[in-house]
Design a protein around this motif. Structure first.
Motif, PDB file in Angstrom:
ATOM      1  N   PHE A  27       0.849  -1.172   0.000  1.00 40.66           N
ATOM      2  CA  PHE A  27       0.000   0.000   0.000  1.00 40.66           C
ATOM      3  C   PHE A  27       0.896   1.237   0.000  1.00 40.66           C
ATOM      4  O   PHE A  27       1.845   1.314   0.723  1.00 40.66           O
ATOM      5  CB  PHE A  27      -0.852  -0.020   1.256  1.00 40.66           C
ATOM      6  N   ALA A  28       0.564   2.243  -0.845  1.00 38.51           N
ATOM      7  CA  ALA A  28       1.327   3.483  -0.820  1.00 38.51           C
ATOM      8  C   ALA A  28       0.413   4.648  -1.138  1.00 38.51           C
ATOM      9  O   ALA A  28      -0.414   4.553  -2.025  1.00 38.51           O
ATOM     10  CB  ALA A  28       2.470   3.443  -1.838  1.00 38.51           C
ATOM     11  N   TRP A  29       0.578   5.736  -0.413  1.00 35.49           N
ATOM     12  CA  TRP A  29      -0.197   6.943  -0.700  1.00 35.49           C
ATOM     13  C   TRP A  29       0.516   7.721  -1.801  1.00 35.49           C
ATOM     14  O   TRP A  29       1.719   7.686  -1.936  1.00 35.49           O
ATOM     15  CB  TRP A  29      -0.296   7.825   0.556  1.00 35.49           C
ATOM     16  N   MET A  88      -1.179  -9.971  -9.609  1.00 37.91           N
ATOM     17  CA  MET A  88      -0.252  -9.436  -8.625  1.00 37.91           C
ATOM     18  C   MET A  88       0.679  -8.386  -9.240  1.00 37.91           C
ATOM     19  O   MET A  88       1.308  -8.622 -10.268  1.00 37.91           O
ATOM     20  CB  MET A  88       0.578 -10.576  -8.020  1.00 37.91           C
ATOM     21  N   GLY A  89       0.755  -7.228  -8.628  1.00 32.85           N
ATOM     22  CA  GLY A  89       1.624  -6.169  -9.123  1.00 32.85           C
ATOM     23  C   GLY A  89       0.989  -5.243 -10.132  1.00 32.85           C
ATOM     24  O   GLY A  89       1.639  -4.309 -10.603  1.00 32.85           O
ATOM     25  N   PHE A  90      -0.277  -5.462 -10.476  1.00 34.74           N
ATOM     26  CA  PHE A  90      -0.924  -4.654 -11.518  1.00 34.74           C
ATOM     27  C   PHE A  90      -0.931  -3.165 -11.176  1.00 34.74           C
ATOM     28  O   PHE A  90      -0.526  -2.331 -11.990  1.00 34.74           O
ATOM     29  CB  PHE A  90      -2.351  -5.142 -11.741  1.00 34.74           C
ATOM     30  N   VAL A  91      -1.382  -2.806  -9.988  1.00 32.94           N
ATOM     31  CA  VAL A  91      -1.459  -1.390  -9.620  1.00 32.94           C
ATOM     32  C   VAL A  91      -0.063  -0.772  -9.589  1.00 32.94           C
ATOM     33  O   VAL A  91       0.164   0.339 -10.082  1.00 32.94           O
ATOM     34  CB  VAL A  91      -2.165  -1.225  -8.265  1.00 32.94           C
ATOM     35  N   ARG A  92       0.874  -1.492  -9.027  1.00 35.02           N
ATOM     36  CA  ARG A  92       2.253  -0.987  -8.939  1.00 35.02           C
ATOM     37  C   ARG A  92       2.870  -0.761 -10.304  1.00 35.02           C
ATOM     38  O   ARG A  92       3.633   0.196 -10.506  1.00 35.02           O
ATOM     39  CB  ARG A  92       3.099  -1.985  -8.134  1.00 35.02           C
ATOM     40  N   ARG A  93       2.534  -1.621 -11.274  1.00 37.89           N
ATOM     41  CA  ARG A  93       3.141  -1.523 -12.607  1.00 37.89           C
ATOM     42  C   ARG A  93       2.357  -0.615 -13.565  1.00 37.89           C
ATOM     43  O   ARG A  93       2.799  -0.387 -14.684  1.00 37.89           O
ATOM     44  CB  ARG A  93       3.232  -2.926 -13.222  1.00 37.89           C
ATOM     45  N   ILE A 111     -10.616   1.047 -14.741  1.00 39.14           N
ATOM     46  CA  ILE A 111     -12.068   1.083 -14.944  1.00 39.14           C
ATOM     47  C   ILE A 111     -12.809   0.170 -13.975  1.00 39.14           C
ATOM     48  O   ILE A 111     -13.955   0.431 -13.615  1.00 39.14           O
ATOM     49  CB  ILE A 111     -12.426   0.724 -16.398  1.00 39.14           C
ATOM     50  N   GLY A 112     -12.185  -0.901 -13.506  1.00 42.38           N
ATOM     51  CA  GLY A 112     -12.897  -1.809 -12.613  1.00 42.38           C
ATOM     52  C   GLY A 112     -12.072  -2.246 -11.419  1.00 42.38           C
ATOM     53  O   GLY A 112     -11.069  -2.948 -11.576  1.00 42.38           O
ATOM     54  N   VAL A 113     -12.471  -1.820 -10.215  1.00 43.74           N
ATOM     55  CA  VAL A 113     -11.887  -2.306  -8.956  1.00 43.74           C
ATOM     56  C   VAL A 113     -13.040  -2.514  -7.978  1.00 43.74           C
ATOM     57  O   VAL A 113     -14.096  -1.896  -8.118  1.00 43.74           O
ATOM     58  CB  VAL A 113     -10.861  -1.311  -8.350  1.00 43.74           C
ATOM     59  N   PRO A 114     -12.872  -3.367  -6.979  1.00 43.91           N
ATOM     60  CA  PRO A 114     -13.947  -3.537  -5.991  1.00 43.91           C
ATOM     61  C   PRO A 114     -14.222  -2.237  -5.241  1.00 43.91           C
ATOM     62  O   PRO A 114     -13.298  -1.478  -4.939  1.00 43.91           O
ATOM     63  CB  PRO A 114     -13.396  -4.608  -5.047  1.00 43.91           C
ATOM     64  N   LYS A 115     -15.459  -1.973  -4.943  1.00 41.32           N
ATOM     65  CA  LYS A 115     -15.818  -0.820  -4.126  1.00 41.32           C
ATOM     66  C   LYS A 115     -15.044  -0.876  -2.806  1.00 41.32           C
ATOM     67  O   LYS A 115     -15.003  -1.891  -2.137  1.00 41.32           O
ATOM     68  CB  LYS A 115     -17.323  -0.858  -3.846  1.00 41.32           C
ATOM     69  N   GLY A 116     -14.367   0.230  -2.481  1.00 41.43           N
ATOM     70  CA  GLY A 116     -13.596   0.274  -1.247  1.00 41.43           C
ATOM     71  C   GLY A 116     -12.231  -0.370  -1.327  1.00 41.43           C
ATOM     72  O   GLY A 116     -11.574  -0.539  -0.295  1.00 41.43           O
ATOM     73  N   TYR A 117     -11.779  -0.717  -2.499  1.00 38.52           N
ATOM     74  CA  TYR A 117     -10.472  -1.353  -2.705  1.00 38.52           C
ATOM     75  C   TYR A 117      -9.368  -0.498  -2.104  1.00 38.52           C
ATOM     76  O   TYR A 117      -9.327   0.727  -2.309  1.00 38.52           O
ATOM     77  CB  TYR A 117     -10.278  -1.511  -4.203  1.00 38.52           C
ATOM     78  N   ASP A 118      -8.441  -1.096  -1.340  1.00 36.88           N
ATOM     79  CA  ASP A 118      -7.503  -0.275  -0.588  1.00 36.88           C
ATOM     80  C   ASP A 118      -6.236   0.112  -1.347  1.00 36.88           C
ATOM     81  O   ASP A 118      -5.475   0.955  -0.874  1.00 36.88           O
ATOM     82  CB  ASP A 118      -7.139  -0.940   0.743  1.00 36.88           C
ATOM     83  N   LEU A 119      -5.975  -0.450  -2.500  1.00 39.54           N
ATOM     84  CA  LEU A 119      -4.768  -0.086  -3.244  1.00 39.54           C
ATOM     85  C   LEU A 119      -4.969   1.149  -4.109  1.00 39.54           C
ATOM     86  O   LEU A 119      -4.011   1.681  -4.675  1.00 39.54           O
ATOM     87  CB  LEU A 119      -4.307  -1.254  -4.123  1.00 39.54           C
ATOM     88  N   THR A 120      -6.219   1.611  -4.235  1.00 41.67           N
ATOM     89  CA  THR A 120      -6.513   2.825  -4.982  1.00 41.67           C
ATOM     90  C   THR A 120      -7.592   3.597  -4.229  1.00 41.67           C
ATOM     91  O   THR A 120      -8.293   3.053  -3.384  1.00 41.67           O
ATOM     92  CB  THR A 120      -7.065   2.525  -6.395  1.00 41.67           C
ATOM     93  N   ALA A 121      -7.727   4.876  -4.566  1.00 41.79           N
ATOM     94  CA  ALA A 121      -8.934   5.584  -4.174  1.00 41.79           C
ATOM     95  C   ALA A 121     -10.039   5.047  -5.077  1.00 41.79           C
ATOM     96  O   ALA A 121      -9.782   4.673  -6.222  1.00 41.79           O
ATOM     97  CB  ALA A 121      -8.766   7.086  -4.373  1.00 41.79           C
ATOM     98  N   THR A 122     -11.275   4.969  -4.587  1.00 49.64           N
ATOM     99  CA  THR A 122     -12.343   4.393  -5.398  1.00 49.64           C
ATOM    100  C   THR A 122     -13.489   5.379  -5.579  1.00 49.64           C
ATOM    101  O   THR A 122     -13.859   6.105  -4.657  1.00 49.64           O
ATOM    102  CB  THR A 122     -12.885   3.091  -4.776  1.00 49.64           C
ATOM    103  N   THR A 123     -14.044   5.381  -6.770  1.00 52.66           N
ATOM    104  CA  THR A 123     -15.168   6.236  -7.101  1.00 52.66           C
ATOM    105  C   THR A 123     -16.471   5.629  -6.591  1.00 52.66           C
ATOM    106  O   THR A 123     -16.474   4.544  -6.004  1.00 52.66           O
ATOM    107  CB  THR A 123     -15.288   6.393  -8.621  1.00 52.66           C
TER     108      THR A 123
END
Length: 297
Positions: A27-29, A88-93, A111-123
């Motif tokens: 996790f990184a801000w 694995m590593g998708f967000v980082r890469r 375009i698609g992440v689970p609601k509340g996903y912690d590796l990104t801010a979510t819409t």
């Protein structure tokens, strides 16, 4: 329980946390000192999987591709992609990675992440769907209209069925709860093969008779069931207490880019009807979206 290597390419591979497995990146801000791409130069830069139909592919044929295309058109932006297998590593890469020798990020939106996903801010969520069973049309399965109907089959019929499941999905718990797990054919959620795709369970094994009933995330199940034509039926899991089968999907941005996330939120809120038409054209089982903003800033 027998084991078999198959691959759940792409997000729903990661989704099934939604579904299937969760990304294991640290996790990184976002560093506020770094410049944001965020469409300011008139380009919508999307992070996507090149081989994860019906979500996305490098030819732009998935529903996430079409949603991105509609968004870019409405914004008056050019659309560009950074492709990487969504495991694995998708967000980082992708979302957190920068173009070599620059401070610009490679892409700005998943375009698609689970609601509340912690590796990104979510819409705010734009898709609410559920798992489904897909099985071949044959007389002994003709009366299955709900998942519970499967359990009402004559014991001698039920004992002969082989169930295709991905590891770490709600279907595992459901089969365990009904003492059917010994009849499961287990598929690995992340095999590392970028050429594999989740619909293989329907297109290959169900068609070949290697399994009798498969359990898949609804958007994948609907698309590949449609491709199989009249030879198969799809039965979705309704939202029920206990094991969770339904999930909401949002879009992912970097943390700290509030103005960009708000812009995406506003577009989703104003264009849900367009999004629903795209999803319906891919036979995605749709449940009502809460409409609430899920998110982290």
């Amino acid at each position: 329980m027998s084991d078999r290597n198959a691959s759940l390419a792409g997000f729903v591979r990661a989704l099934a946390a939604l579904c299937c497995a969760v990304f294991a990146a640290h996790f990184a801000w976002a560093d506020p000192a770094l410049p944001n791409n965020d469409g300011a130069d008139g380009v919508l830069r999307v992070c996507a999987d090149p081989n994860n139909m019906p979500l996305s592919n490098s030819k732009g044929e998935g529903y996430e591709n079409r949603i991105a295309s509609q968004m870019a058109s409405d914004f008056g932006y050019k659309l560009e992609y950074t492709f990487f297998p969504q495991r694995m590593g998708f967000v980082r890469r992708t979302l957190r990675d920068k173009v070599p020798d620059t401070q610009n990020f490679k892409c700005d939106l998943i375009i698609g992440v689970p609601k509340g996903y912690d590796l990104t801010a979510t819409t705010r969520p734009y898709l609410h769907s559920t798992y489904a069973m897909v099985f071949t049309k044959r007389p002994e399965l003709a009366n299955i209209n709900t998942p519970d109907d499967l359990l009402k089959l004559p014991p001698e019929t039920l004992r002969k069925l082989r169930f295709g499941i991905f590891s770490q999905t709600p279907a595992v718990d459901w089969l365990l709860g009904h003492n059917l797990i010994e009849q499961a054919v287990s598929y690995q959620a992340q095999s590392g093969d970028p050429a594999a795709f989740p619909g293989e369970m329907i297109e290959h094994d169900l068609a070949a008779g290697n399994v009798d009933v498969v359990f898949l995330w609804g958007p994948i199940a609907g698309y590949f069931a449609k491709r199989a034509g009249d030879s198969v039926r799809l039965v979705p899991f309704p939202p029920t207490p206990g094991i969770r089968f339904d999930y909401e999907i949002s879009m992912g941005t970097r943390y700290g880019e509030k103005a960009w996330k708000d812009k995406i939120d506003q577009w989703i809120g104003s264009n849900q009807d367009k999004i629903d038409r795209i999803l319906t054209s891919y036979q995605v089982p749709i449940l009502p979206v809460t409409g609430a903003t899920a998110a982290s800033q």
